[in-house]
Design a protein around this motif. Structure first.
Motif, short mmCIF file in Angstrom:
data_model
loop_
_atom_site.label_atom_id
_atom_site.label_comp_id
_atom_site.label_asym_id
_atom_site.label_seq_id
_atom_site.Cartn_x
_atom_site.Cartn_y
_atom_site.Cartn_z
N LYS A 130 20.73 8.27 44.69
CA LYS A 130 21.46 9.30 43.96
C LYS A 130 20.52 10.42 43.53
O LYS A 130 19.34 10.19 43.29
N GLY A 131 21.05 11.61 43.40
CA GLY A 131 20.22 12.78 43.15
C GLY A 131 19.96 13.10 41.70
O GLY A 131 19.76 14.27 41.34
N TYR A 132 19.94 12.10 40.83
CA TYR A 132 19.68 12.32 39.41
C TYR A 132 18.21 12.11 39.09
O TYR A 132 17.48 11.45 39.84
N VAL A 133 17.76 12.64 37.93
CA VAL A 133 16.42 12.29 37.45
C VAL A 133 16.51 11.35 36.25
O VAL A 133 15.55 10.64 35.95
N TRP A 134 17.66 11.34 35.57
CA TRP A 134 17.78 10.43 34.44
C TRP A 134 17.94 8.99 34.94
O TRP A 134 18.32 8.74 36.07
N GLY A 135 17.60 8.06 34.05
CA GLY A 135 17.79 6.65 34.38
C GLY A 135 16.75 6.09 35.33
O GLY A 135 16.93 5.00 35.86
N ARG A 136 15.66 6.82 35.52
CA ARG A 136 14.58 6.33 36.38
C ARG A 136 13.24 6.64 35.75
O ARG A 136 13.08 7.65 35.06
N LEU A 137 12.28 5.77 36.00
CA LEU A 137 10.95 5.88 35.39
C LEU A 137 9.96 6.43 36.41
O LEU A 137 9.70 5.79 37.43
N PHE A 138 9.44 7.63 36.13
CA PHE A 138 8.50 8.30 37.01
C PHE A 138 7.08 8.13 36.49
O PHE A 138 6.83 8.31 35.29
N LYS A 139 6.14 7.82 37.36
CA LYS A 139 4.74 7.99 37.00
C LYS A 139 4.50 9.47 36.74
O LYS A 139 5.01 10.34 37.47
N ARG A 140 3.73 9.76 35.75
CA ARG A 140 3.54 11.14 35.29
C ARG A 140 3.13 12.10 36.40
O ARG A 140 3.63 13.21 36.52
N GLU A 141 2.22 11.64 37.28
CA GLU A 141 1.68 12.55 38.29
C GLU A 141 2.72 13.02 39.30
O GLU A 141 2.51 14.03 39.99
N LEU A 142 3.83 12.32 39.41
CA LEU A 142 4.86 12.71 40.37
C LEU A 142 5.56 14.00 39.98
O LEU A 142 5.94 14.80 40.84
N ILE A 143 5.77 14.20 38.68
CA ILE A 143 6.62 15.32 38.25
C ILE A 143 5.97 16.23 37.22
O ILE A 143 6.57 17.23 36.81
N ASN A 144 4.75 15.92 36.82
CA ASN A 144 4.13 16.70 35.75
C ASN A 144 3.84 18.14 36.17
O ASN A 144 3.82 19.05 35.34
N ASN A 145 3.61 18.36 37.47
CA ASN A 145 3.21 19.69 37.92
C ASN A 145 4.27 20.37 38.79
O ASN A 145 3.95 21.26 39.58
N LEU A 146 5.51 19.96 38.65
CA LEU A 146 6.57 20.61 39.41
C LEU A 146 6.67 22.08 39.02
O LEU A 146 6.64 22.43 37.83
N ASP A 147 6.79 22.95 40.01
CA ASP A 147 6.85 24.38 39.72
C ASP A 147 7.68 25.08 40.79
O ASP A 147 7.18 25.42 41.85
N PHE A 148 8.96 25.25 40.53
CA PHE A 148 9.82 25.96 41.47
C PHE A 148 10.91 26.69 40.68
O PHE A 148 11.16 26.38 39.51
N GLU A 149 11.53 27.64 41.31
CA GLU A 149 12.60 28.40 40.67
C GLU A 149 13.90 27.59 40.71
O GLU A 149 14.27 27.05 41.74
N ALA A 150 14.58 27.52 39.57
CA ALA A 150 15.85 26.80 39.53
C ALA A 150 16.73 27.41 38.44
O ALA A 150 17.00 26.80 37.42
N GLU A 151 17.16 28.63 38.68
CA GLU A 151 17.94 29.35 37.69
C GLU A 151 19.44 29.28 38.01
O GLU A 151 19.84 29.53 39.14
N ASN A 152 20.23 28.95 37.00
CA ASN A 152 21.69 28.91 37.13
C ASN A 152 22.16 27.95 38.24
O ASN A 152 23.06 28.26 39.01
N LEU A 153 21.52 26.79 38.31
CA LEU A 153 21.89 25.78 39.30
C LEU A 153 22.44 24.54 38.60
O LEU A 153 21.99 24.18 37.51
N LEU A 154 23.39 23.88 39.25
CA LEU A 154 23.88 22.60 38.76
C LEU A 154 23.12 21.43 39.38
O LEU A 154 23.26 20.30 38.94
#
Length: 320
Positions: free
Chosen positions: A151-175
């Motif tokens: 499923k395409g959610y981020v909630w309800g899952r445990l990420f190691k910090r290094e996987l998502i700590n440096n995410l950097d992309f544009e995501a304006e007005n998106l569901l």
């Protein structure tokens, strides 16, 4: 292992107390709880402050409204835990949710543990499960994401910090910011993923849920989002190998877009071209029965599609 729990909250006065209670009562105690008040105009901030005063694990960050993705991002940047767990302010956790995920992460040396969840409509629950591919290569994981096995959610899952700590992309007005996060994580990392069978998260569907948005910018961006995903697949050189899966993904997005009343649903030429390109045998075979019926309804005309959507919604409320 310290777990940073990130909670974006916007006008969540009706739900934030239940959400925070479910986190503070967790059997796993080594938590850092960061609640970000995303420019709320109701009593959300004052409710959060009452929790800050009684439990030093809770931190409040007040900020101007910027949407879920940028709010989550600020929360991650402000956190110090070895792993990160996202929660939406209107949802809540099972009592031992984080303990189950942490134990699985440590036991199997994983960098992502996905918890299944309860989908709750008007108090009625059904379990939603994630299915991992046997081969956890990058392309197979992306394929599973496009096929909705993961499923395409981020909630309800445990990420190691290094996987998502440096995410950097544009995501304006998106569901679909959550889907984008997962896509970037799977493409840019060597993944070791596990799924815990027990539901750990309660996902509440109510009239204010994102997919009930009436904002025309958000609605039109549901269909425009396909172009963002297509470019990511192209840049990763996955586009040619995932043609049929991407077409299936676009069909699922089309159903969401049509339910919300997107303007292109009335453009007969666009509709005919979209169906000719994307509604393939593979798509038909992998869509749920109700999604296929909605696809056929919206292909005939918008009014028929809306009638089917309303009918399935009422049926869902009765059955679940």
């Amino acid at each position: 292992m310290k777990v940073s729990v990130i909670i974006p909250a916007y006008n969540a006065e009706k739900y934030i107390g239940r959400c925070l209670n479910s986190i503070l009562q967790q059997t796993y105690r080594n938590l850092e709880i960061i609640v970000l008040n995303d420019g709320s105009t109701d009593k959300t901030a004052s409710i959060i402050k009452s929790y800050v005063e009684v439990d030093d694990r809770v931190t409040l960050i007040d900020k101007k409204n910027s949407g879920t993705y940028l709010t989550r991002k600020l929360g991650m940047q402000s956190s110090t835990g070895e792993s990160i767990f996202h929660v939406d302010a209107d949802d809540f956790l099972e009592l031992n949710a984080i303990e189950i995920l942490v134990n699985e992460m440590i036991k199997a040396s994983l960098n992502l543990v996905i918890g299944n969840h309860f989908h709750i409509v008007k108090g009625k629950k059904r379990i939603v499960k994630n299915v991992l591919p046997e081969n956890q290569s990058k392309i197979e994981l992306v394929k599973s994401l496009l096929n909705n096995d993961i499923k395409g959610y981020v909630w309800g899952r445990l990420f190691k910090r290094e996987l998502i700590n440096n995410l950097d992309f544009e995501a304006e007005n998106l569901l679909q910011e959550d889907f984008l996060i997962n896509l970037h994580v799977f493409i840019n990392n060597d993944m070791r993923i596990g799924v815990v069978d027990s539901p750990v998260y309660n996902y509440i569907i109510h009239p204010n849920s994102a997919n009930s948005s009436k904002n025309p910018v958000f609605i039109e961006n549901v269909i425009n989002f396909n172009q963002i995903v297509e470019k990511i697949l192209y840049d990763a050189k996955f586009d040619k190998e995932l043609v049929r899966e991407f077409k299936l993904y676009k069909c699922r997005n089309w159903v969401i877009y049509a339910r919300m009343g997107g303007k292109l649903t009335r453009d007969k030429k666009f509709v005919n071209n979209f169906y000719k390109e994307n509604y393939t045998e593979y798509s038909v075979r992998n869509l749920a029965a109700y999604q296929n019926l909605e696809m056929l309804g919206y292909r005939y005309n918008y009014t028929t599609g809306q009638f089917l959507t309303r009918s399935f919604k009422k049926l869902q409320e009765v059955l679940f």
